[in-house]
Scaffold this active site. Sequence first.
Site, PDB file in Angstrom:
ATOM      1  N   PRO A  26      23.410  25.966  61.138  1.00 25.35           N
ATOM      2  CA  PRO A  26      22.079  25.537  61.587  1.00 25.35           C
ATOM      3  C   PRO A  26      20.964  26.460  61.124  1.00 25.35           C
ATOM      4  CG  PRO A  26      23.664  25.479  63.392  1.00 25.35           C
ATOM      5  CD  PRO A  26      24.311  26.224  62.264  1.00 25.35           C
ATOM      6  N   GLY A 118      33.900  38.531  41.056  1.00 24.03           N
ATOM      7  CA  GLY A 118      34.506  39.111  39.862  1.00 24.03           C
ATOM      8  C   GLY A 118      33.674  40.237  39.297  1.00 24.03           C
ATOM      9  N   TYR A 122      35.497  45.440  41.647  1.00 24.19           N
ATOM     10  CA  TYR A 122      36.588  44.893  42.450  1.00 24.19           C
ATOM     11  C   TYR A 122      37.757  44.511  41.538  1.00 24.19           C
ATOM     12  CZ  TYR A 122      33.529  44.839  46.529  1.00 24.19           C
ATOM     13  OH  TYR A 122      32.709  45.207  47.564  1.00 24.19           O
ATOM     14  N   ARG A 266      19.549  43.183  49.689  1.00 22.38           N
ATOM     15  CA  ARG A 266      18.966  44.162  50.612  1.00 22.38           C
ATOM     16  C   ARG A 266      17.769  43.589  51.372  1.00 22.38           C
ATOM     17  NH1 ARG A 266      18.436  48.618  45.982  1.00 22.38           N
ATOM     18  NH2 ARG A 266      17.882  46.679  44.925  1.00 22.38           N
TER      19      ARG A 266
END
Length: 317
Positions: A26, A118, A122, A266
């Site tokens: 919502p 990707g 990581y 941020r």
Amino acid sequence: MKSSPNQLSIFSYLLGICSLDTLLSPVGRKMDAISPLVILRMDNHISSFFSEFQPNGQAPISSTDKQVTPQVSHDGQVLEFAPPRRLKTEEIPNIVDDFRIAARNAIEAGFDGVEIHGANGYLIDQFMKDSVNDRTDAYGGGIENRCRFAAEVITAVAGEIGAHRLGVRLSPFADYMDCHDSDPEVLALRVIGLMNNLGVLYCHMIEPRMCVGAGEDGSKPVIAHGRLLPFRKAFRGTFMVNGGYDRDEGDKAVADGYADLVAYGRLFLANPDLPERFRRKAGLNKYDRSTFYTSDPVVGYTDYPFLDDQNSELATR
């Protein structure tokens, strides 16, 4: 496995994830988002170089057994990383299946889509980039082999939930966790070709130069448009950019045809009603970097005020 403490997982905790989707959907509709879409970012759940976050303190897994160089955090703390364990070739299909299962769980929980992370050092990034991947099997060596794991993950997830529900995040120019590549343009175009063949919905790419966000030290970010343009032209779906954008730079990127969408991190963290603030050209809350990645459920996550709350407070003074 997790890459940070208290990280949300989606392997078996479907009831909690369903509650999160019910809560967030919502909000997206209220703020007139592009669609009532809640994207579950599929962070690499097994990439951590911190063994204390792993079950029974076991070594984190990677494409390599090379230890990450110690790094200095924003607060001056020196971070030491546990040596990873190189995945055996026969283990990799099970990891691919973990991504597939997590994607299926996300859709069953009510989310509209999944983003495969990707980027940023990581696990997928660790396989793709030649500074890290020193394997000699089918997942190492030339660019085709180094992209094989990414290709298998993207293909598996697209096959499970549909490519129309899938986005992929890439950072070809970035150097996170010692992950960088000698030919980032060719690497990214290789992955984009795969995404085009599968009909992946969107590509989310990080600018090569991460700029200081407006409001952090009073400076205005300046982004040199152009470095991602070849990828924008190559990708057939929706192209999203990220990395230090403010409102004006984001508007310019879309108006110039440089991108279809601009992602904010941020600024959104510190401004829960960021689209409305952009619409009104209102001031923004300043984010507090010291609260990033903390385990506190409130401070730095849910304690930033909404614009209307701030206006109401000012009116009563």
